[in-house]
Design a protein around this motif. Sequence first.
Motif, mmCIF file in Angstrom:
data_model
loop_
_atom_site.group_PDB
_atom_site.id
_atom_site.type_symbol
_atom_site.label_atom_id
_atom_site.label_comp_id
_atom_site.label_asym_id
_atom_site.label_seq_id
_atom_site.Cartn_x
_atom_site.Cartn_y
_atom_site.Cartn_z
ATOM 1 N N ARG A 25 0.884 -1.245 0.114
ATOM 2 C CA ARG A 25 0.101 -0.022 -0.037
ATOM 3 C C ARG A 25 0.764 1.317 0.014
ATOM 4 N N VAL A 26 0.678 2.064 -0.960
ATOM 5 C CA VAL A 26 1.419 3.188 -1.164
ATOM 6 C C VAL A 26 0.348 4.446 -1.143
ATOM 7 N N PRO A 27 0.908 5.489 0.069
ATOM 8 C CA PRO A 27 -0.387 6.560 -0.084
ATOM 9 C C PRO A 27 -0.368 7.520 -1.213
ATOM 10 N N VAL A 28 -1.481 8.064 -1.669
ATOM 11 C CA VAL A 28 -1.305 8.824 -2.735
ATOM 12 C C VAL A 28 -0.444 9.956 -2.709
ATOM 13 N N ALA A 29 -0.499 10.529 -1.568
ATOM 14 C CA ALA A 29 0.588 11.388 -1.248
ATOM 15 C C ALA A 29 1.900 11.171 -1.968
ATOM 16 N N ASN A 30 2.160 9.983 -2.119
ATOM 17 C CA ASN A 30 3.556 9.543 -2.483
ATOM 18 C C ASN A 30 3.714 9.162 -3.842
ATOM 19 N N GLN A 31 2.788 9.757 -4.524
ATOM 20 C CA GLN A 31 2.567 9.690 -6.092
ATOM 21 C C GLN A 31 3.305 10.850 -6.550
ATOM 22 N N LEU A 32 4.502 10.706 -7.576
ATOM 23 C CA LEU A 32 5.335 11.624 -7.902
ATOM 24 C C LEU A 32 4.597 12.075 -9.545
ATOM 25 N N GLY A 33 4.293 13.457 -9.645
ATOM 26 C CA GLY A 33 3.670 13.810 -10.854
ATOM 27 C C GLY A 33 2.389 13.184 -11.232
ATOM 28 N N GLU A 34 1.846 13.381 -12.226
ATOM 29 C CA GLU A 34 0.414 13.246 -12.589
ATOM 30 C C GLU A 34 0.246 11.760 -12.738
ATOM 31 N N THR A 35 -1.014 11.175 -12.374
ATOM 32 C CA THR A 35 -1.237 9.810 -12.706
ATOM 33 C C THR A 35 -1.220 9.412 -14.452
ATOM 34 N N ASN A 36 -0.532 8.395 -14.667
ATOM 35 C CA ASN A 36 -0.507 8.042 -16.033
ATOM 36 C C ASN A 36 0.496 8.835 -16.853
ATOM 37 N N ASN A 37 1.291 9.766 -16.106
ATOM 38 C CA ASN A 37 2.594 10.594 -17.007
ATOM 39 C C ASN A 37 3.822 10.263 -16.354
ATOM 40 N N GLY A 38 3.887 9.011 -16.096
ATOM 41 C CA GLY A 38 5.218 8.555 -15.379
ATOM 42 C C GLY A 38 6.272 8.310 -16.275
ATOM 43 N N TRP A 39 6.016 8.037 -17.486
ATOM 44 C CA TRP A 39 6.877 7.900 -18.555
ATOM 45 C C TRP A 39 7.916 9.071 -18.657
ATOM 46 N N ARG A 40 7.243 10.439 -18.853
ATOM 47 C CA ARG A 40 7.926 11.493 -19.047
ATOM 48 C C ARG A 40 9.028 11.659 -17.684
ATOM 49 N N VAL A 41 8.519 11.409 -16.487
ATOM 50 C CA VAL A 41 9.375 11.119 -15.367
ATOM 51 C C VAL A 41 10.565 10.459 -15.603
ATOM 52 N N ALA A 42 10.252 9.114 -16.304
ATOM 53 C CA ALA A 42 11.207 8.113 -16.565
ATOM 54 C C ALA A 42 12.371 8.604 -17.433
ATOM 55 N N ILE A 43 11.854 9.179 -18.318
ATOM 56 C CA ILE A 43 12.802 9.629 -19.666
ATOM 57 C C ILE A 43 13.776 10.681 -18.930
ATOM 58 N N THR A 44 13.380 11.741 -18.069
ATOM 59 C CA THR A 44 14.400 12.490 -17.376
ATOM 60 C C THR A 44 15.255 11.659 -16.709
ATOM 61 N N ILE A 45 14.831 10.775 -15.965
ATOM 62 C CA ILE A 45 15.858 9.872 -15.253
ATOM 63 C C ILE A 45 16.676 9.299 -16.033
#
Lengths: 374, 391
Positions: free
Chosen positions: B222-242
Motif C-alpha cells: 500500500r502506497v499513499p496517494v500523497a507519495n505519487q510523483l507527478g500526475e497519474t499516467n504521466n510517469g513515462w515523462r518522469v522516467a525519461i528525465t531520469i
Amino acid sequence: MDFDLSKPQKLLQQSVRDFCQRECPAERVRELMETDTAIDDVLWQGIADQGWIGLHLAEEYDGLGLGLVELAVVAEELGRACVPGPFLSTTWAATLLSLSGSSALAEKHLPQLIEGAGKGTVAFLEEGAGWCLSQPQVTATVSGSQVTLNGKKHLVTDAGVADLMIVAARGEQGLCLVLADPSSDGVTVEATPGIDSTRKLAQVTFADATVPAANILAQGAEAESALKRSRQVGIVVVCAEMVGSSQWMLDTTVEYAKTRKQFDQLIGSFQAIQLKCADMFLQTESSRAAAYYAAWALTEGTEDAERAVSIAKSYCSDAARFVGGTAVQAHGGIGFTWEHGLHLYYKRNKANEFLFGDATYHREQIARLTIDAA
Amino acid sequence: MDLNLTADEKAFRDDLRAWLKENVPEPWPATLGTEQTPEYAQYLRDWQRKLFEGGWAGVSWPKAYGGRDATPIQQSILLAELIRTHAPEQLGVIGEGLVGPTIMVAGTDEQKARFLPRILSGEDVWCQGFSEPNAGSDVAALGTKAVRDGDDWVVNGQKIWTSFAQFSDWCLLLVRTDFEAPKHKGITTLLVDMKSPGVSLRPLRQMSGDSGFNELFFTDVRVPVANQLGETNNGWRVAITILMNERANLGSSMFVFIDQAVKGLIEQARTLTKNGKPLSEDPVNRQKIAQAIAELEVYRLNVDRALSGLTKNQTPGPEGSMLKIYWSEMYQRIAQTAMEVLGDVSQLAGFDNGNCIYRYLRSRGSTIEGGTSEIQRLIIAERVLGLPKSY
C-alpha cells in the motif's frame, strides 16, 4: 573549460564551408582529379586571398598569427569538400620554413607561399625507410658556397606543382634541410599515380643538383626539432581533414538512408542500417575530439602534446577507414560506383592514413611516450 | 576552445582535494560477498554523512535545495576525484543524481520538503524500480500494477536489476495504472517506503560472482496517494528525465575507473616477463596497450566535450548515449587486452587480486545495464541522425 569552437572560430568554419561549396563543388573536384596536377590556380589564389595559407604563422611573414585550432577548422572544411590542391603540402613547407633557423630564407619565401604566389612541399620519404627521423640517404654535400644534392625521394606530395621544395637530406652534421627549386637542373620530378588522384604524388631524383649554401634551412638537432614540429602541424591538418571527410561520408549516408527504399521501406528505418550510422557518428565525433584536442595541446604546448598528436593520428586514421568502409556498405551497389562521390573520400583517407605515419607507427610512439616513460 | 580549467573550476578542485586528503576512510577489505552485510551498509552510510557534512553532497543541486549550483564540469571533477582517491562508493548516488532532481521537477512542495533534505544528508538511501523480467530494453512495457483503493495505491509485481535495493529506505517505482492506454501513457511514478509490508528482495548473483543487483517483489504493497510523483499516467515523462540523467552521469567516473585498469596493466607489463623479456617490450603487446591508451584518452576528451556542452546547455541530451556505448565497449576491449598481454596466469583468481577476471566478466554487463548498446545506437540513429523510429 570550453571544448566548443569560439564565435570567431565558428565564423571561420562557416566561411570556409561556403567558399568550398561555391568555388569547389563536387564536379570541380572530379575535373581536377583527372588532370596531371589537380591544381586550379584560380581556386588556389582564392584560398590564399582568404588568408588560410599560413594562418597559424606570424604576422611578420604575412600570416594571421592564429592558432592550430583555427588551422584545423580550415582543414576540416577543405577535407569535407575533398578540395584538391597543395594545401597540406604548402602548409607543411611554410611551417617548416618558419621554424628553421634562417630568418632570411623565411622572409624571402614565406610571404610568397602565404600570398599564393608560390606553392611548397617537403621531400621526406625514401624507399626502404618509413616516417622515422632516421638518417636520410639523400646527401647534401657542401662545397664552397654550393650544396650538391644526390639521391631519391618518393611519395612527395604535390611535387609537380611546387615552386619550393624542402629536402630532408644527410649533411655533415646529420639531418640537413635544404631549400630546392624542383625545376632546377639535376632535379627530376616524375609523377607516380597513387590511390588518391586529388593529391598527386611524385618521385623526385636529385643528380648533382646544386643550390646555394645559403639555402640550408637548418642542420643537426635544430633541423630535427623543426622537422618534428612541422610534422606535428601536418598531422593536425591531416587529422582535421579526415574528420571533415568522415563527416561528409556520415551525412551522405544518413541522407541516402532517408530517401532510398527497399522492400517498400526507407532503408534508414532498418536497424541494420541504423546501427551502422550510429557507429559512424560515434567514430566521427570521437575523431573530432581527438583532432581538435591535438591542435589545442600543440598550440598551448601542453606536456602531453606529442602524445595527443600520436593519439589523434592513430585514432582518426582507423576511424576514417571504418567510416568510409561502412558508408560504402550502407549505400550498397551505388556506393561502389565511380559515379558516386564516396570513393574520392575513401581514397583520400587511405592516403591520409599513411601521411606522417600510419596508426601502427603512432601507436608505437604512444607506447614509447607512455609505457617506456612510466 | 579553451580546455584549461577556469579559476572557479580550479578552486573547486583544490578545495575538494584538500578535503578528501583528510577525510577519505580506509578502504573496505575487498572480500567477495561482503557487499550485502549490515556492516558494509553502515560504512557507506557513514561516508555519505561525511560528504554531506563537508558540503560535498548534492553539489550540482540548486542552492535553494541545499546544493552548490555546481556546473557539470565541477560535478565531474568531484566524481573523478572520488575514484582517484579510492573513496567508498556513494550510497546516495541514485537519490542525489536521479531521484532528487526528478522530485525537484515533478514533486509537490510537500514532497520536496519531506524528501530532498534527507537525500542530501544521506538519511534516506534510494533505489529505482524500472526494469522487470519482461520489460528490459522495452521498459515502457512494464507490468507491475497499481490499483487505486481509497487514498492508497495497491502495488503488485516484480522488479529486477535494482542496484542498492539491499541498502535502500525508499524506491522510485514505475507502475502501470492504466491497462487500456498505449503503453507509454498508462505509467505512474510512486515513491515507495521499502519498509512497507509486502516488499521483499533477493540478491541477484552475476557471472562475476558478486551481487550488486537485486530482484524486488511487491505483494499488495500500500502506497499513499500523497507519495505519487507527478500526475497519474504521466510517469513515462518522469522516467525519461531520469534515464537521460543516468546516461549523462556515469562518464567521468568510468574514465578514472578504467584509467586505473590501464595504469595497472602498464605496470604489470613492465614487471612481468616472458622468455626473459618484459612483456612491455614485445611489439605486439606495445600495439595493444597503446591502442587501449589511445581509446581511453579519446574517451576522456569525449567526456570533457560533452560536459562543456552540458554546462552551456543544461539539459542532458542523446550525447549521453554515445558516451555509454563508448565506455562500456572500451571496457570490454581493455579487459580483453589485459588478459591477452598478461597471458595464461591472468585467468587465476589469485592473480592481481582477481581484477583481471573481474573486469573481463563484469564488463559484459556494462553493455547491457542502463540501456543496451543496441538501444543506445538506436537512440543516436533516431534522435541525433533523424532516422525513422524502428521499434
